[in-house]
Design a protein around this motif. Sequence first.
Motif, PDB file in Angstrom:
ATOM      1  N   UNK A 142      -1.484   2.151   2.038  1.00  0.00           N
ATOM      2  CA  UNK A 142      -0.009   2.642   2.117  1.00  0.00           C
ATOM      3  C   UNK A 142       0.433   2.024   3.513  1.00  0.00           C
ATOM      4  N   UNK A 143      -0.697   2.006   4.454  1.00  0.00           N
ATOM      5  CA  UNK A 143      -0.373   1.707   5.704  1.00  0.00           C
ATOM      6  C   UNK A 143       0.145   0.146   6.060  1.00  0.00           C
ATOM      7  N   UNK A 144       1.534  -0.051   6.417  1.00  0.00           N
ATOM      8  CA  UNK A 144       2.071  -1.006   6.669  1.00  0.00           C
ATOM      9  C   UNK A 144       2.038  -1.498   8.269  1.00  0.00           C
ATOM     10  N   UNK A 145       1.364  -0.896   9.096  1.00  0.00           N
ATOM     11  CA  UNK A 145       1.260  -1.135  10.542  1.00  0.00           C
ATOM     12  C   UNK A 145       0.665  -2.588  10.941  1.00  0.00           C
ATOM     13  N   UNK A 146       1.586  -3.325  11.514  1.00  0.00           N
ATOM     14  CA  UNK A 146       1.184  -4.640  11.715  1.00  0.00           C
ATOM     15  C   UNK A 146      -0.157  -4.754  12.407  1.00  0.00           C
ATOM     16  N   UNK A 147      -0.342  -4.103  13.497  1.00  0.00           N
ATOM     17  CA  UNK A 147      -1.510  -3.938  14.043  1.00  0.00           C
ATOM     18  C   UNK A 147      -2.761  -3.756  13.079  1.00  0.00           C
ATOM     19  N   UNK A 148      -2.606  -2.647  12.218  1.00  0.00           N
ATOM     20  CA  UNK A 148      -3.486  -2.558  11.123  1.00  0.00           C
ATOM     21  C   UNK A 148      -4.041  -3.919  10.634  1.00  0.00           C
ATOM     22  N   UNK A 149      -2.840  -4.303  10.040  1.00  0.00           N
ATOM     23  CA  UNK A 149      -3.220  -5.474   9.085  1.00  0.00           C
ATOM     24  C   UNK A 149      -3.800  -6.644   9.883  1.00  0.00           C
ATOM     25  N   UNK A 150      -3.473  -7.066  11.136  1.00  0.00           N
ATOM     26  CA  UNK A 150      -4.084  -7.764  12.064  1.00  0.00           C
ATOM     27  C   UNK A 150      -5.061  -7.675  12.208  1.00  0.00           C
ATOM     28  N   UNK A 151      -5.553  -6.505  12.627  1.00  0.00           N
ATOM     29  CA  UNK A 151      -6.938  -6.059  12.763  1.00  0.00           C
ATOM     30  C   UNK A 151      -8.190  -6.227  11.818  1.00  0.00           C
ATOM     31  N   UNK A 169      -3.084  -5.592   0.763  1.00  0.00           N
ATOM     32  CA  UNK A 169      -1.976  -5.223  -0.150  1.00  0.00           C
ATOM     33  C   UNK A 169      -1.579  -3.913  -0.104  1.00  0.00           C
ATOM     34  N   UNK A 170      -0.314  -3.553  -0.017  1.00  0.00           N
ATOM     35  CA  UNK A 170       0.312  -2.273   0.149  1.00  0.00           C
ATOM     36  C   UNK A 170       0.393  -1.531  -1.342  1.00  0.00           C
ATOM     37  N   UNK A 171       0.178  -0.429  -1.348  1.00  0.00           N
ATOM     38  CA  UNK A 171       0.093   0.314  -2.464  1.00  0.00           C
ATOM     39  C   UNK A 171       1.519   0.580  -2.993  1.00  0.00           C
ATOM     40  N   UNK A 172       2.580   0.203  -2.345  1.00  0.00           N
ATOM     41  CA  UNK A 172       4.022   0.365  -2.673  1.00  0.00           C
ATOM     42  C   UNK A 172       4.222  -0.909  -3.721  1.00  0.00           C
ATOM     43  N   UNK A 173       3.467  -1.935  -3.491  1.00  0.00           N
ATOM     44  CA  UNK A 173       3.647  -3.018  -4.344  1.00  0.00           C
ATOM     45  C   UNK A 173       3.083  -2.933  -5.588  1.00  0.00           C
ATOM     46  N   UNK A 176      -5.258 -13.693   0.285  1.00  0.00           N
ATOM     47  CA  UNK A 176      -4.250 -13.222  -0.472  1.00  0.00           C
ATOM     48  C   UNK A 176      -3.630 -12.206   0.175  1.00  0.00           C
ATOM     49  N   UNK A 177      -2.333 -12.380   0.546  1.00  0.00           N
ATOM     50  CA  UNK A 177      -1.620 -11.208   1.212  1.00  0.00           C
ATOM     51  C   UNK A 177      -0.346 -10.937   0.459  1.00  0.00           C
ATOM     52  N   UNK A 178       0.055  -9.590   0.277  1.00  0.00           N
ATOM     53  CA  UNK A 178       0.951  -8.900  -0.393  1.00  0.00           C
ATOM     54  C   UNK A 178       2.253  -9.358  -0.052  1.00  0.00           C
ATOM     55  N   UNK A 179       3.416  -9.593  -0.901  1.00  0.00           N
ATOM     56  CA  UNK A 179       4.860 -10.104  -0.473  1.00  0.00           C
ATOM     57  C   UNK A 179       5.092  -9.488   0.758  1.00  0.00           C
ATOM     58  N   UNK A 180       5.328  -8.199   0.990  1.00  0.00           N
ATOM     59  CA  UNK A 180       5.606  -7.331   2.274  1.00  0.00           C
ATOM     60  C   UNK A 180       4.676  -7.903   3.359  1.00  0.00           C
ATOM     61  N   UNK A 181       3.527  -7.722   3.323  1.00  0.00           N
ATOM     62  CA  UNK A 181       2.733  -8.082   4.565  1.00  0.00           C
ATOM     63  C   UNK A 181       2.913  -9.652   5.000  1.00  0.00           C
ATOM     64  N   UNK A 182       2.970 -10.536   4.008  1.00  0.00           N
ATOM     65  CA  UNK A 182       3.076 -11.879   4.396  1.00  0.00           C
ATOM     66  C   UNK A 182       4.452 -11.988   5.144  1.00  0.00           C
TER      67      UNK A 182
END
Length: 217
Positions: A85-94, A104-108, A126-132
């Motif tokens: 569920x976490x969409x924090x950009x720093x999380x994703x990059x790490x 992938x985010x759970x909201x997708x 593969x990255x979810x749409x919102x993450x991309x």
Amino acid sequence: MNTKKIVILDDHRVVIEGVKTALNERAEFEVVGEEVNGASAVEMIRRLKPDIVITDVSMPGMNGMDFTVEAKRIDPGIHVVVFSMYSDREYIIDFLRAGVSSYVLKEEPLGELIFAVAAAARGGLYLGDKVSRMLRDHLSGSDEVCGEGDGLKLLSSREREIFILLAEGLSVKRISDKLNISPKTVESHKYNIMEKLETGSVVELTRLAIRKNLIRA
């Protein structure tokens, strides 16, 4: 057909069951294990040697980042798919730096996760749409680069995890129970978080998290 063995790691059983049901509809996937505790999952991957692990970010025992690092140390060829569920950009990059195959985010739609697992099975990313979109905005410079909230970059993965839980209104006791760490450790992290983010209360942490779109108002 070369069936890919999958382990699902999430601290919510309902999520595990939903993901398992969706994966079991695909003949090329076999769910061989499931776990709600990050530390226990490390032993599971040693024993079961899965091809792919689907993991959440926030879990008791060991968080998703530490689990990913340990899983990659045990088996550099394992594919890790983050479903969170976490969409924090720093999380994703790490996580991407740690070598995950997908985020992938759970909201997708759940179909996004299935696409991500299929891509991981092929050795792809593969990255979810919102993450991309988020990463494209960041790389193009349209996302904020400096200013309020820059202190988030100073937080460790565990501190970011606790920051979001505090902002969501969880008490120190509930966080300690959820993450399987002592209340004293949570208090120590809380102090460091507030110092790094230059905030004076949990209310200010919550407001910052909302402004940074880390939680919903």
